[in-house]
Design an enzyme around this catalytic site. Structure first.
Site, PDB file in Angstrom:
ATOM      1  N   ARG A  40       0.819  -1.212   0.000  1.00  0.00           N
ATOM      2  CA  ARG A  40       0.000   0.000   0.000  1.00  0.00           C
ATOM      3  C   ARG A  40       0.851   1.260   0.000  1.00  0.00           C
ATOM      4  O   ARG A  40       0.488   2.266  -0.637  1.00  0.00           O
ATOM      5  CB  ARG A  40      -0.959  -0.029   1.198  1.00  0.00           C
ATOM      6  CG  ARG A  40      -2.072  -1.074   1.037  1.00  0.00           C
ATOM      7  CD  ARG A  40      -2.733  -1.410   2.379  1.00  0.00           C
ATOM      8  NE  ARG A  40      -3.911  -2.254   2.226  1.00  0.00           N
ATOM      9  CZ  ARG A  40      -3.885  -3.575   2.082  1.00  0.00           C
ATOM     10  NH1 ARG A  40      -2.718  -4.212   2.046  1.00  0.00           N
ATOM     11  NH2 ARG A  40      -5.010  -4.254   1.972  1.00  0.00           N
ATOM     12  N   ARG A  93      -5.602 -18.737  -8.534  1.00  0.00           N
ATOM     13  CA  ARG A  93      -6.374 -18.109  -7.470  1.00  0.00           C
ATOM     14  C   ARG A  93      -7.470 -17.221  -8.052  1.00  0.00           C
ATOM     15  O   ARG A  93      -7.270 -16.551  -9.066  1.00  0.00           O
ATOM     16  CB  ARG A  93      -5.452 -17.305  -6.551  1.00  0.00           C
ATOM     17  CG  ARG A  93      -4.437 -18.193  -5.845  1.00  0.00           C
ATOM     18  CD  ARG A  93      -3.419 -17.403  -5.071  1.00  0.00           C
ATOM     19  NE  ARG A  93      -4.019 -16.682  -3.968  1.00  0.00           N
ATOM     20  CZ  ARG A  93      -3.341 -15.856  -3.157  1.00  0.00           C
ATOM     21  NH1 ARG A  93      -2.045 -15.657  -3.378  1.00  0.00           N
ATOM     22  NH2 ARG A  93      -3.940 -15.243  -2.172  1.00  0.00           N
ATOM     23  N   GLN A 146      -8.490  -7.261   0.567  1.00  0.00           N
ATOM     24  CA  GLN A 146      -8.030  -7.045  -0.802  1.00  0.00           C
ATOM     25  C   GLN A 146      -9.159  -6.517  -1.674  1.00  0.00           C
ATOM     26  O   GLN A 146      -8.964  -5.596  -2.474  1.00  0.00           O
ATOM     27  CB  GLN A 146      -7.464  -8.341  -1.371  1.00  0.00           C
ATOM     28  CG  GLN A 146      -6.203  -8.815  -0.673  1.00  0.00           C
ATOM     29  CD  GLN A 146      -5.725 -10.156  -1.187  1.00  0.00           C
ATOM     30  OE1 GLN A 146      -6.341 -10.768  -2.058  1.00  0.00           O
ATOM     31  NE2 GLN A 146      -4.626 -10.647  -0.652  1.00  0.00           N
ATOM     32  N   ASP A 182      -4.319 -15.187   7.727  1.00  0.00           N
ATOM     33  CA  ASP A 182      -3.028 -15.738   7.309  1.00  0.00           C
ATOM     34  C   ASP A 182      -2.332 -16.519   8.418  1.00  0.00           C
ATOM     35  O   ASP A 182      -1.315 -17.181   8.167  1.00  0.00           O
ATOM     36  CB  ASP A 182      -2.099 -14.618   6.836  1.00  0.00           C
ATOM     37  CG  ASP A 182      -2.510 -14.052   5.492  1.00  0.00           C
ATOM     38  OD1 ASP A 182      -3.091 -14.805   4.684  1.00  0.00           O
ATOM     39  OD2 ASP A 182      -2.264 -12.854   5.252  1.00  0.00           O
ATOM     40  N   LYS A 199      -6.176 -19.603  -0.779  1.00  0.00           N
ATOM     41  CA  LYS A 199      -4.941 -18.854  -0.568  1.00  0.00           C
ATOM     42  C   LYS A 199      -3.872 -19.380  -1.538  1.00  0.00           C
ATOM     43  O   LYS A 199      -4.184 -19.995  -2.554  1.00  0.00           O
ATOM     44  CB  LYS A 199      -4.514 -18.985   0.896  1.00  0.00           C
ATOM     45  CG  LYS A 199      -5.399 -18.175   1.859  1.00  0.00           C
ATOM     46  CD  LYS A 199      -5.194 -16.695   1.633  1.00  0.00           C
ATOM     47  CE  LYS A 199      -5.899 -15.839   2.641  1.00  0.00           C
ATOM     48  NZ  LYS A 199      -5.593 -14.396   2.464  1.00  0.00           N
ATOM     49  N   ARG A 236      -4.903 -24.033   1.985  1.00  0.00           N
ATOM     50  CA  ARG A 236      -4.196 -24.091   3.266  1.00  0.00           C
ATOM     51  C   ARG A 236      -4.892 -24.997   4.272  1.00  0.00           C
ATOM     52  O   ARG A 236      -4.236 -25.571   5.132  1.00  0.00           O
ATOM     53  CB  ARG A 236      -4.017 -22.687   3.849  1.00  0.00           C
ATOM     54  CG  ARG A 236      -2.910 -21.906   3.169  1.00  0.00           C
ATOM     55  CD  ARG A 236      -2.650 -20.565   3.825  1.00  0.00           C
ATOM     56  NE  ARG A 236      -1.548 -19.886   3.144  1.00  0.00           N
ATOM     57  CZ  ARG A 236      -1.353 -18.585   3.183  1.00  0.00           C
ATOM     58  NH1 ARG A 236      -2.167 -17.808   3.862  1.00  0.00           N
ATOM     59  NH2 ARG A 236      -0.327 -18.040   2.536  1.00  0.00           N
TER      60      ARG A 236
END
Length: 447
Positions: A33, A129, A176, A326, A353, A357
């Site tokens: 960012r 993804r 996101q 995460d 992800k 995961r």
């Protein structure tokens, strides 16, 4: 930068003690960012503490290809000459974001606000993804987007002469998605907004305000509404990136789960929308002190002081997922050492992800003698009340967080744990192996 890296197997040996002070690299979310918003600002900014992992460097390379002047002036220190909102140039080459889902999705929000055409791709993992969660609202704003198989990278994006403002109700809890819409909204007239049912990390909102944007957050009966006023310029300011709490999670869990360990991690971001892991560890009985609390570039920061002790299994509610999405792989490692069962609820987002995961964590734990069950979108781990068995080979599946999590498991287990490939760790945590060794962790190349 090539997305093809030599494979690097690594073995984590059982470690008797961990201690010392170690600085974790800059926050990855903030680093992306800081680069993107400085590129859209008017004037020159200096960014310090920037994470120089491959993910962030891919974002820097993409901005350079779009005409932004970036100059590395030292370790983690970069100068950026902003081009203003809507001021990027059309890139002559395909923008390759490698393995970076954050970089790709946020960049799409920026590109939607530029009257240019760009082609975006990634490595084999990123190109599997889903992208429609971001491209659907950007298309509603007027961007023209063509996706592979209607859902995946590579893609083409063409920004219109003028974007339309929207109020988008996100079907997924995703910072996101929210950030992509807000970044695009900088180039649209009036107010562009996102309604989110669960609060997600707010680094974009904090940094937008820091650079002078008009951002409002309204609490709703269920969730909240975030609005940004477009067609106003951002003013460049120097930015210090704080240490990444998602990266701090690995040495923190290693220390918290090992009785007798004493580790300090200075300058770590403690944004409440990123702190779900540490809230969960506290519920498990972890001894973690937040010392020297302060604010840096709009972000709350503290020095984490961690002392190891035996942990207790807990239930982690689904509504905590956005603040620690995460960190579930490394929390599962802590759970493997705890007394009793730990149930982590509502982990559907883990399936999309860098790898699936949820499946990867379950497979890695099972390979190391840990009793684990996946029930719907819940993960249930039966703790060993001490060192789990270990002794297994874990497939990293091109996922940096899976690799780091199971290396930590090896330090805490009865027998060594080997990862088939750890080369992707550098995408988010350059220097991870050296940092863990500096605290006493035994990480070696397998014989």
């Amino acid at each position: 930068m090539s997305s093809q890296q030599p494979r690097r197997a690594l073995t984590a040996e059982p470690t008797e003690s961990l201690g010392g002070t170690a600085s974790v690299p800059g926050d990855k979310s903030q680093s992306h960012r800081a680069l993107l918003l400085s590129a859209l600002a008017i004037g020159e900014a200096r960014i310090t503490g920037l994470l120089e992992g491959e993910d962030v460097l891919r974002t820097a390379a993409a901005l350079t290809a779009c005409g932004v002047t970036l100059e590395r002036q030292g370790a983690g220190s970069w100068r950026v000459e902003g081009r203003g909102v809507g001021g990027l140039a059309e890139p002559a080459q395909v923008l390759d974001l490698g393995n970076s889902g954050t970089g790709a999705r946020l960049l799409l929000g920026v590109l939607a606000g530029q009257p240019i055409r760009a082609f975006v791709t990634g490595d084999a993992s990123l190109n599997r993804r889903p992208m429609r969660r971001v491209t659907d609202p950007l298309a509603q704003m007027g961007a023209s987007i063509s996706l592979r198989a209607k859902a995946y990278l590579p893609l083409m994006i063409q920004g219109p002469e003028r974007l339309l403002p929207i109020l988008y109700e996100s079907p997924v809890a995703s910072a996101q998605v929210k950030s992509a819409v807000l970044l695009a909204g900088l180039a649209a007239p009036g107010q562009t907004g996102v309604i989110e049912r669960q609060a997600t990390r707010d680094h974009s909102e904090r940094l937008l305000r820091y650079l002078g944007a008009a951002v409002t957050v309204e609490e709703l009966e269920e969730g909240r509404r975030i609005l940004v006023t477009g067609e106003q310029e951002l003013l460049a300011r120097d930015i210090t990136v704080v240490s990444d709490p998602s990266s701090a999670a690995f040495p923190a869990v290693a220390a918290a789960s090992l009785p007798g360990a004493e580790v300090t991690l200075p300058g770590v971001g403690i944004n409440p929308l990123r702190f779900g892991l540490f809230e969960s560890l506290a519920e498990m009985g972890a001894d973690i002190t937040l010392a020297n609390q302060r604010e840096v570039a709009g972000e709350p920061v503290a020095d984490l002081q961690i002392r190891g002790r035996r942990l207790q299994g807990i239930t982690v509610p689904a509504d905590r997922a956005p603040s620690m999405i995460d960190e579930y792989p490394i929390l599962a490692v802590a759970a493997a050492t705890a007394k009793g069962s730990t149930r982590m609820q509502g982990l559907a987002e883990l399936r999309v992800k860098e790898s699936d995961r949820l499946s990867a964590v379950a497979a890695g734990l099972a390979a190391n003698g840990v009793a684990v069950t996946v029930s719907g979108d819940d993960l249930i781990v039966e703790g060993a009340d001490g060192r789990p068995p270990g002794g297994g080979l874990v497939e990293s599946q091109m996922d940096h967080r899976i690799a780091m999590s199971f290396l930590v498991l090896g330090l805490l287990a009865e027998r060594p744990v080997t990862l088939d490939d750890t080369s992707f760790i550098e995408t988010s945590f350059p220097g991870f192996v050296e940092l863990m060794r500096s605290l006493g962790g035994r990480l070696e190349s397998p014989a």
